[in-house]
Design an enzyme around this catalytic site. Structure first.
Site, mmCIF file in Angstrom:
data_model
loop_
_atom_site.group_PDB
_atom_site.id
_atom_site.type_symbol
_atom_site.label_atom_id
_atom_site.label_comp_id
_atom_site.label_asym_id
_atom_site.label_seq_id
_atom_site.Cartn_x
_atom_site.Cartn_y
_atom_site.Cartn_z
ATOM 1 N N ARG A 237 61.227 128.924 14.581
ATOM 2 C CA ARG A 237 61.859 127.440 14.194
ATOM 3 C C ARG A 237 62.025 126.467 15.150
ATOM 4 N NH1 ARG A 237 60.445 129.209 9.884
ATOM 5 N NH2 ARG A 237 61.458 129.501 7.940
ATOM 6 N N GLU A 266 59.670 118.728 12.598
ATOM 7 C CA GLU A 266 58.358 119.133 11.997
ATOM 8 C C GLU A 266 58.058 118.098 10.818
ATOM 9 O OE1 GLU A 266 57.317 123.005 10.815
ATOM 10 O OE2 GLU A 266 58.064 123.795 12.843
ATOM 11 N N HIS A 285 52.638 125.223 12.536
ATOM 12 C CA HIS A 285 53.247 126.184 11.653
ATOM 13 C C HIS A 285 52.475 127.077 10.920
ATOM 14 C CE1 HIS A 285 57.641 126.927 9.915
ATOM 15 N NE2 HIS A 285 56.875 127.816 9.810
HETATM 16 C C1 DGY Z 1 58.595 131.674 6.849
HETATM 17 O O1 DGY Z 1 58.272 132.700 6.118
HETATM 18 O O2 DGY Z 1 59.789 131.593 7.239
HETATM 19 C C2 DGY Z 1 57.530 130.989 7.492
HETATM 20 O O3 DGY Z 1 58.005 130.189 8.682
HETATM 21 C C3 DGY Z 1 56.958 130.011 6.636
HETATM 22 O O4 DGY Z 1 57.702 129.083 6.332
#
Ligand code: DGY
Length: 327
Positions: A237, A266, A285
């Site tokens: 993240r 983001e 991402h």
């Molecule tokens: C997750 O599965 O947490 C990925 O980052 C997609 O949001």
């Protein structure tokens, strides 16, 4: 039972929901405003939630008291106030395991892309600057025998460590809430303090779940302690890093490079100065963006809701505490 699915997901998930007799509500337009999204949520019993544009906080649960369960189309659940969900007895499902390989592949890819300045070199070709052979220009670094530090050695971290060990014979060190005996036994991974992780890693890759205490943990103070040849990789993240401090560390040579599948905030703006740097590779991402992983996520999310609709426990639940009240 009515389920709001805010974006189309792979067919396997939609079919499972329909076959189980759930009434699927899809929005006419997937780019919903907050108010439109709330309107849909108010009209259903459960949600299959895609993306993290909308937060499930106290305000949401107060506004949508009809919601009985949420199945996330993600493994991460940092956009959900889990305590609020537990208080209200709302199970929150997630999608572990099925995306561990795909996400760790992206971490592995970013580590190599940065080590060999792939983005920079690709841009050179695109801009017509291929040039002639230059023994000194844009030299990368090799990863063989280097130390990979994993922050958060769970399922995704394990896959990243395994690949790095087998491909480059990297030494694996890790910092985690708990010891990972499997990684210690299979990969010779060594548990270290956070301080040792940041000072000893040649590549530092984040694979922990994001919680509020992790907010901008990787900041100026931490970057200054890292090795000058270090590559920072984040596929978890963006909130883990202070973006300005990272930019500074990358421009003044405090660290060597960064591979980011997640940014803070983001999406990253196209005029972000970070994108001009030759030692950075940024992806939008895409960790779980393979057909295999996305099909798996669709299946797990549907299975969670189907189990809920039958009065059973969600098989993949981020807040299993909700079930302990009853047993
Ligand atoms: C997750 O599965 O947490 C990925 O980052 C997609 O949001």
């Amino acid at each position: 039972m009515k389920v709001f699915v805010n974006k189309m997901i792979p067919e396997i998930g939609m079919n499972l929901l329909k076959q189980a007799g759930l009434e699927v509500i899809l929005p006419e337009n997937e780019n919903l405003t907050q108010e439109e999204w709330l309107q849909y949520c108010r009209s259903v019993d459960v949600i299959l939630s895609i993306g993290n544009d909308f937060k499930y906080d106290k305000k949401f649960f107060d506004t949508c008291q009809n919601i009985k369960a949420i199945a996330l189309y993600s493994v991460g659940f940092d956009h959900v106030d889990i305590n609020e969900a537990v208080k209200r007895n709302i199970p929150v499902g997630n999608t572990p395991d099925v995306l561990s390989r795909a996400t760790s592949d992206v971490a592995f890819l970013l580590m190599q892309a940065v080590a060999r300045k792939a983005s920079y070199n690709f841009q050179k070709v695109k801009n017509g600057n291929w040039g002639s052979f230059d023994p000194l220009h844009a030299l990368g670094q090799e990863l063989y025998g280097k130390t990979l530090g994993i922050f958060g050695l769970g399922r995704i971290g394990f896959e990243m460590a395994k690949k790095s060990k087998h491909a480059f014979d990297m030494n694996i060190i890790y910092h985690n809430r708990n010891r990972n005996e499997e990684a210690e036994k299979e990969l010779g991974a060594i548990y270290v303090s956070f301080e040792e992780l940041i000072t000893s890693s040649d590549v530092l890759s984040i694979h922990a779940s994001f919680t509020p205490e992790h907010k901008e943990l990787f900041n100026e103070e931490v970057f200054k302690k890292m090795k000058s040849n270090a590559i920072f990789v984040n596929t978890a993240r963006g909130g883990f890093q202070n973006q300005k401090d990272l930019y500074q560390a990358l421009t003044d040579g405090t660290i060597w490079g960064a591979g980011l599948d997640v940014t803070n905030p983001e999406p990253m703006s196209s005029d972000d100065p970070m994108l001009e740097l030759s030692n950075v590779c940024v992806l939008p991402h895409i960790g779980s963006a393979t057909m295999e992983a996305r099909n798996g996520m669709a299946r797990l999310a549907a299975e969670n809701l189907i189990a809920f609709s039958r009065g059973e426990k969600m098989p993949y639940c981020a807040n299993p505490e909700v079930y302990s009240h009853h047993s």
